[in-house]
Enzyme design. Structure first.
Site, short mmCIF file in Angstrom:
data_model
loop_
_atom_site.label_atom_id
_atom_site.label_comp_id
_atom_site.label_asym_id
_atom_site.label_seq_id
_atom_site.Cartn_x
_atom_site.Cartn_y
_atom_site.Cartn_z
N ASN A 45 -3.46 6.23 -0.41
CA ASN A 45 -2.87 6.41 0.93
C ASN A 45 -2.07 7.70 1.06
O ASN A 45 -1.88 8.20 2.18
CB ASN A 45 -2.02 5.20 1.30
CG ASN A 45 -2.89 4.02 1.70
OD1 ASN A 45 -4.03 4.19 2.14
ND2 ASN A 45 -2.37 2.82 1.54
N GLU A 47 -5.25 0.01 -7.39
CA GLU A 47 -4.21 0.90 -7.90
C GLU A 47 -3.16 0.06 -8.63
O GLU A 47 -2.69 -0.95 -8.08
CB GLU A 47 -3.53 1.66 -6.76
CG GLU A 47 -4.37 2.75 -6.16
CD GLU A 47 -3.62 3.53 -5.07
OE1 GLU A 47 -3.62 4.76 -5.15
OE2 GLU A 47 -3.06 2.90 -4.16
N SER A 65 0.81 -1.21 0.00
CA SER A 65 0.00 0.00 0.00
C SER A 65 0.85 1.26 0.00
O SER A 65 0.31 2.37 -0.05
CB SER A 65 -0.92 0.01 1.23
OG SER A 65 -0.17 -0.11 2.42
N HIS A 77 -2.33 -2.77 -5.97
CA HIS A 77 -2.79 -2.46 -4.61
C HIS A 77 -4.31 -2.54 -4.52
O HIS A 77 -5.03 -1.65 -4.97
CB HIS A 77 -2.29 -1.06 -4.22
CG HIS A 77 -2.77 -0.63 -2.87
ND1 HIS A 77 -3.07 0.68 -2.56
CD2 HIS A 77 -3.02 -1.34 -1.73
CE1 HIS A 77 -3.47 0.75 -1.30
NE2 HIS A 77 -3.46 -0.45 -0.79
#
Length: 292
Positions: A191, A153, A120, A141
């Site tokens: 993130n 992602e 992540s 991800h």
């Protein structure tokens, strides 16, 4: 490049189990590996429960459930990936651990096999350098919980070639997910935006601006978020939140990414969220009670 048909997954925790479920439901043969046989048993039981819920809601049939479960093979040895077309590493968010796993993995793969990591936040380029095939390596991800969340992602490392990217993008769409392409910078897109918000919420708590319930209520009702930032942190895992903030802080050298000392303190105490029964809320009670 041949079509991806057989998928390997390393790590049978929450993320690995979810990835295994969606791949099996989409018709792919899955090999799921973990060092602990009990973790594998728990994973399969959890997948079966998730599929049962879908049956009860009329989304799939009993036959669909049985077929999906039959496509998942498990093992505690990396040799189960010998015929995998793609192996997805879904271990804990720890770079040293991931690099070690990847080094041990590559001798068991066929030359044309692709590798993806579900990190992540960690550099795809650095992780790829732990393998013998950086051109066939990239980030994939998934969001938690995998069966529910639509986004994946996709992140190229500096060496990732176009056929690898295209094959993984096609797979992402084939399992019913929507890809978002991110560059290989610390924490990527989701993130990079989400974790500093959570970290700021912890600072807001740390500085006494508001209590746990006030902060979560404010963001749910004031910003129309489905879950408050502290509740979300507990759901993600405070250890994971801290790990991502450390990657951002070290990778971008900007003080705005400094992990809140209170977040560090909670992790040191072992209060790392819902999966362990205690974080910003105490989950031993119903409804959960704020711990601060």
């Amino acid at each position: 490049m041949s079509t991806i048909k057989k998928i390997g997954i390393i790590g049978a925790g929450q993320m690995g189990s979810g990835i295994a479920q969606v791949c099996a439901q989409a018709g792919y043969d899955v090999s799921l590996s973990d060092l602990n046989e009990q973790v594998l048993e728990k994973s399969l039981a959890g997948i079966a429960r998730n599929l049962d819920r879908q049956v009860q809601k009329g989304k799939i049939s009993e036959a669909d459930k049985a077929a999906a479960l039959a496509r998942i093979a498990t093992g505690t040895d990396l040799t189960i990936f010998a015929d995998s077309d793609l192996v997805i590493e879904a271990a804990t968010e720890n770079e040293a651990l991931k690099r070690d796993i990847l080094k041990k993995l590559v001798p068991h793969l066929k030359p044309e096999a692709l590798i993806a990591t579900n990190t992540s936040s960690i550099s795809i380029t650095r992780l790829a350098a732990s393998t013998d095939r950086p051109a066939k390596f990239m980030g994939m991800h998934f969001m938690n919980p995998v069966p529910v969340m639509q986004l994946v992602e996709l992140i190229r490392g500096i060496a990732t070639d176009e056929p690898t990217f295209n094959a993984v993008k096609e797979l992402t769409e084939a399992i019913g997910k929507t890809p978002a392409v991110a560059e290989d910078f610390p924490a990527f897109i989701v993130n990079r935006i989400l974790l500093p918000m959570i970290n700021e919420a912890v600072y807001t708590l740390y500085e006494g601006v508001g209590g746990v319930e006030a902060i979560d209520t404010a963001l749910k009702l004031g910003a129309n978020h489905p879950m408050g930032p502290l509740e979300l942190a507990d759901f993600i895992g405070l250890d994971t939140c801290l790990a991502v903030m450390q990657v951002l802080y070290e990778g971008l050298a900007d003080s705005k990414y400094r992990p809140c000392p209170l977040l560090v303190k909670y992790v040191e105490a072992g209060w790392i969220g819902k999966k362990f029964g205690r974080g910003f809320y105490d989950y031993s009670q119903t409804p959960p009670v704020p711990t601060r």
